[in-house]
Structure formats: C-alpha cells, structure tokens
Scaffold this motif. Structure first.
Motif, PDB file in Angstrom:
ATOM      1  N   SER A  72       0.802  -1.227   0.000  1.00  0.00           N
ATOM      2  CA  SER A  72       0.000   0.000   0.000  1.00  0.00           C
ATOM      3  C   SER A  72       0.835   1.277   0.000  1.00  0.00           C
ATOM      4  O   SER A  72       0.364   2.326  -0.445  1.00  0.00           O
ATOM      5  N   ARG A 132      -1.620   7.865  -5.205  1.00  0.00           N
ATOM      6  CA  ARG A 132      -1.625   6.696  -4.330  1.00  0.00           C
ATOM      7  C   ARG A 132      -0.833   6.956  -3.053  1.00  0.00           C
ATOM      8  O   ARG A 132      -1.235   6.549  -1.955  1.00  0.00           O
ATOM      9  N   SER A 146      -8.162   7.878   5.614  1.00  0.00           N
ATOM     10  CA  SER A 146      -8.851   9.077   6.097  1.00  0.00           C
ATOM     11  C   SER A 146      -8.373   9.543   7.462  1.00  0.00           C
ATOM     12  O   SER A 146      -8.838  10.565   7.946  1.00  0.00           O
ATOM     13  N   ASP A 199     -12.868  -1.922   1.609  1.00  0.00           N
ATOM     14  CA  ASP A 199     -14.017  -2.578   0.977  1.00  0.00           C
ATOM     15  C   ASP A 199     -13.517  -3.907   0.404  1.00  0.00           C
ATOM     16  O   ASP A 199     -12.818  -3.937  -0.624  1.00  0.00           O
ATOM     17  N   THR A 235      -9.600   3.199   1.800  1.00  0.00           N
ATOM     18  CA  THR A 235      -9.763   4.634   2.067  1.00  0.00           C
ATOM     19  C   THR A 235      -8.835   5.039   3.194  1.00  0.00           C
ATOM     20  O   THR A 235      -8.908   4.486   4.294  1.00  0.00           O
ATOM     21  N   TRP A 253      -8.063  13.166   2.104  1.00  0.00           N
ATOM     22  CA  TRP A 253      -8.344  11.740   2.017  1.00  0.00           C
ATOM     23  C   TRP A 253      -7.900  11.220   0.650  1.00  0.00           C
ATOM     24  O   TRP A 253      -7.818  11.963  -0.333  1.00  0.00           O
ATOM     25  N   ARG A 254      -7.633   9.919   0.579  1.00  0.00           N
ATOM     26  CA  ARG A 254      -7.318   9.314  -0.710  1.00  0.00           C
ATOM     27  C   ARG A 254      -7.833   7.883  -0.735  1.00  0.00           C
ATOM     28  O   ARG A 254      -7.981   7.254   0.312  1.00  0.00           O
ATOM     29  N   ARG A 255      -8.111   7.400  -1.939  1.00  0.00           N
ATOM     30  CA  ARG A 255      -8.595   6.031  -2.138  1.00  0.00           C
ATOM     31  C   ARG A 255      -7.786   5.378  -3.248  1.00  0.00           C
ATOM     32  O   ARG A 255      -7.482   6.009  -4.262  1.00  0.00           O
ATOM     33  N   ILE A 283     -10.945  -1.587  -2.534  1.00  0.00           N
ATOM     34  CA  ILE A 283     -10.643  -0.159  -2.424  1.00  0.00           C
ATOM     35  C   ILE A 283     -10.358   0.183  -0.960  1.00  0.00           C
ATOM     36  O   ILE A 283     -11.165  -0.101  -0.069  1.00  0.00           O
ATOM     37  N   ASP A 297     -12.237   0.654   6.787  1.00  0.00           N
ATOM     38  CA  ASP A 297     -11.574   1.441   5.753  1.00  0.00           C
ATOM     39  C   ASP A 297     -11.332   0.640   4.479  1.00  0.00           C
ATOM     40  O   ASP A 297     -10.970   1.224   3.454  1.00  0.00           O
ATOM     41  N   LYS A 335      -6.660   1.092  -4.849  1.00  0.00           N
ATOM     42  CA  LYS A 335      -6.992  -0.325  -4.831  1.00  0.00           C
ATOM     43  C   LYS A 335      -5.797  -1.157  -4.382  1.00  0.00           C
ATOM     44  O   LYS A 335      -4.659  -0.881  -4.738  1.00  0.00           O
TER      45      LYS A 335
END
Length: 482
Positions: A197, A405, A222, A213, A220, A250-252, A218, A211, A254
């Motif tokens: 990550s 990312r 935050s 999914d 998150t 914030w950023r998201r 995905i 956080d 995969k």
C-alpha cells in the motif's frame, strides 16, 4: 489610566492598585501596605499592556525567551507532533543562545554568529537548517507581522547546504529475506500490507476494518495517528488520532486481490469488528506459575545458605529473581499497600491504547528481522513506502497515479523515486552498448532498419489522425496527410 484606592479594614489602612486591561475591564494588581507600592504595581501592569500594543517600542525590549515562551509558542498554530519537535529544538539550540537577549538587539549578524556557534557545538547541517528555517524564521515573521519588530533579522541569512543523498531502495529479494525473518504471522501481514500500500506508519497503524471494501479492494485513507510525549498530548496520553492523513486530504486506491484475501482472513480469525484496528497491541495473559518440583524447590544462594523458591526470604536475602520469588515479593508488597503500611510512589499508569508504537515494533520485530536478513545496510520501516513507490514506477505505473496513491502534494516529490532501483539504468547501458559495438561508432544496419520502421509508424499515425479530424469536421478543407 490606573490609580490607587485607599481602603480601611480590620488590619488597618491598605492600598489597592487598579488598572484597565486591554479590553477596558477594570482589574486589580494587588493590595499593598503603602501607596507607593500600589502605584508601582498598577504602573507595571499598564506597562505590560502597552508592550502588547502595535507600534509601541517597548515591545521590542522584552527578552527573546519571554516573547517565545509566553506569546509566540503557546499561540502558534501547528500540529501536536510538530509542537513536540519545536519544543526540543528550542530547548536544545535556540533558547540557550538567544534567550536572554532583547528582541531589538538581535540582528542578522547575531543570527550568523549563532549558526557558527552551533557548528562549533557539533550540530548537523540539517539541525541548523531546521532551527533557522522552520523555527527562527517563524518567530521573527510573527514578531514583524504583529509590530513587535521593525525588520526581520533572520531573513536572507543562509545556512550550509544539506546534500540530498540518493535513496537506497529495498529490492524484492531483500524484502523476502526480511519478511521470512519476522517473528509471527501478524508482523508479516503488517509489513506486507505496508509494502503493498505504501502507507505511512501513522496511516498503517490507524487502519481499521471499515476502511477496506473487501468486495472491490478499495482502501480509504482518512486518518492517521501520531505518538507523543504525554505533556504534548491534549489529554496527557501517548497516541493522538487525527481525522485526516498527512496533507489533510483523504485518498482512495486499490489493493491487490492477494493482500485483500489475507486481510479478510486476518479479520475473521481475530473476530474484528468494523471499528477495530487491523493491527493493534493485544495484551497477553500473564503466564501461570507452574508447580515446582520438590527437588528444585530449594536453592543455594551466593552466601552459602539454602532458601526456598517463591518466598520473600528467597527474594530479599537469597537474591533470587526467578518468577516465583518475584511473584511472592509482589504479593507481599501489595498486601502491605492495601493495609496502608507503606507509602509507595504513585503507581505507574498503564496505557490501554491499542495502537502499536513504532519504537516497539522496531525493537521487537524490525531490527531482529533486519539483522537476521543480513542485507549489509539498515533499512527503516519508512523505507517500505519508498520501495512501494520505486517498484510501481519501475514496473511502468503512471507517475500521476503513483502520486495520488502515495498522497504527495507535488509530483516532483514522486519523481524522486524514478530510477532508484539498481536495475534502473540497464536500458540506458544497453542503448550505449548498441552504438559502441560498431567499429566506427555509427548506427548498425539493424539500427537503421529500426529507424525506418519507426518513421513509417509515424507517417501512418499522422494519416489516421488526419482522417479522424476530417470525420469530425467534414466542412473543413481536407488536409493531405504528411
């Protein structure tokens, strides 16, 4: 305008010093035995108020220490972790030199002399630049903006350059060696999640089940957590959770399916709820004391006498510090404290915060694994983030995608990870070798063929673009492809 009020009471005549504060509210500076003392008190109070008014020359006559500790530092808006760093830097390098000087006496020459003084004391170029650029400049900028000073004494003063050293990036083979040397499955999953990550340590250790999914993969980002000395924590604790990551955005992104699968299995195995941390400090139950064998129940102490394990005598006189003797002595002390027979020091407050300390992880997991891997250099936890960025770019990932990312503000920060792996220059060397392998240094026939094919592709591409333009705008004159 302040004044003195005469008052009579059981203790005789007293004099009360009164003055109006900056808001116009009547205040008292104290009650005294003589009018002269009272007059001096309200005059001193008014003088302090005058020093707080813009343009008053008396404000520049206060000492650097008074201004920084009473006015600038308490009201300077910075993060709690930055405040902690500032406090240590001020106490170590700034206040000892400037503290007793008056603000009006500090000049650019004084600042340059201070830099020379720090160099003689052995301070690093980075520490000097940090103290001057981040702290001293901020202090004097605020003083100028508030009208305390007329000019900025540290503006334009230069420090020694801090060379930017090339980053040494962990290779895939080196990471595998560190990974295999980690003590348990949880530590391995934490490190693998970090390399997959590119999260910062504060973001990784504040990562919660909600956080991620699991259906889409995905993640998150935050929040983040910082570890502080309790006196810099608003509530006197160790860990402070911030409702935003570094950069306050914030950023998201995969995650790979394999790491998502492992994280899901970790959640199910530990019965974690959506609000639980993925990685946390889980306290183990204290080990139960097994019964001692009769043959090993007693021991011979250095003084030559025999004592029994699990007794206060064995602990105190026999100097035995086994688990059984320590437990007996702890029980004895606890019983005396309960009876009020001892005056023990304040009990140590046990922090039940589940966040993992970076220092704890380094000491118990990171450093032992690094030593076992025997890499020849000492990568840090944060180097996993560097490796994540370098591996992505080396694999052909888009620079803008990597920037988002990692949560960088500037793309120039992400560009630093280009060509950081040991194999990054191989393509350049191959191109150089193609030229140098010919006796004349001229392109070989194979190279000429490749150039011709490239030119043909360009001509074909131009023709396709021209046809698309004509199709989009039929009324325009037709452009003949070049």
């Amino acid at each position: 305008m302040g004044f003195t009020r005469k008052r009579k009471g059981p203790e005789g005549t007293r004099y009360q010093a009164l003055y109006d504060d900056a808001r116009g509210v009547r205040q008292t500076a104290g009650t005294f035995g003589t009018r002269k003392e009272a007059d001096r008190a309200w005059q001193r109070a008014e003088s302090r108020i005058a020093e707080g008014k813009a343009g008053d020359p008396r404000r520049a006559r206060q000492t650097f220490r008074t201004y920084v500790e009473e006015r600038w530092f308490p009201n300077h808006r910075i993060e709690a972790s930055t405040r902690q760093d500032y406090a240590y830097a001020l106490g170590a390098h700034v206040i000892p030199y400037f503290g007793d000087m008056k603000l009006q006496d500090i000049t650019s020459e004084t600042v340059r002399e201070w830099i020379t003084h720090l160099k003689k004391q052995g301070a690093s170029a980075y520490s000097i630049k940090y103290c001057k650029t981040a702290i001293l400049n901020a202090i004097f900028t605020t003083a100028v903006n508030d009208g305390v000073l007329v000019y900025h004494p540290s503006r334009g003063v230069k420090t020694d350059p801090v060379p930017e050293k090339p980053r040494q990036i962990i290779t895939a083979e080196q990471f595998a060696r560190i990974y295999e040397a980690l003590p348990d499955a949880t530590a391995k999953l934490l490190v693998e999640t970090d390399i997959e990550s590119g999260l910062r340590w504060g973001e990784l250790t504040e990562l919660r089940v909600k956080d991620l999914d699991f259906a889409t993969g995905i993640l998150t980002v935050s929040r983040s957590v910082v570890e502080l000395v309790p006196k810099f924590h608003p509530e006197g604790r160790r860990f402070l959770v911030k409702d935003y990551p570094k950069g306050k955005r914030w950023r998201r992104f995969k995650l790979s399916p394999q790491i998502v699968t492992k994280l899901k299995a970790h959640v199910e195995a530990n019965n974690l709820t959506p609000d639980d941390l993925f990685f946390s400090r889980r306290r183990d139950e204290p080990p139960k004391l097994e019964l001692l064998d009769p043959d090993t129940l007693t021991f011979k102490a250095p003084n030559g006498r025999t004592y029994t394990h699990g007794t206060t005598t064995g602990y105190n006189i026999g100097k035995c510090k086994c688990r059984h003797c320590r437990a007996a002595y702890a029980a004895y002390r606890a019983k005396r404290r309960a009876q009020g027979k001892d005056n023990p020091r304040n009990p140590r407050v046990i922090d039940d915060d589940p966040h993992i300390s970076a220092n704890w992880f380094r000491t118990h997991c990171g450093h032992p694994a690094r030593a076992a891997a025997d890499l020849g250099w000492s990568p840090r936890i944060h180097d996993l983030r560097h490796a994540h960025a370098s591996w992505l770019l080396a694999g052909g990932a888009d620079l803008q995608v990597v920037k988002e990312r990692l949560g960088h503000r500037k793309i120039s920060t992400t560009e630093r990870y280009l060509h950081t792996l040991p194999t990054a220059d191989e393509t350049a060397l191959e191109a150089l070798a193609k030229i140098r392998t010919t006796p004349t240094g001229l392109p070989t026939p194979d190279t000429e063929t490749e150039l011709a094919e490239a030119k043909a592709k360009i001509v074909k591409l131009r023709a396709v673009i021209a046809e698309q333009l004509i199709a989009q705008n039929p009324t325009s004159p037709r452009v003949r492809p070049a």
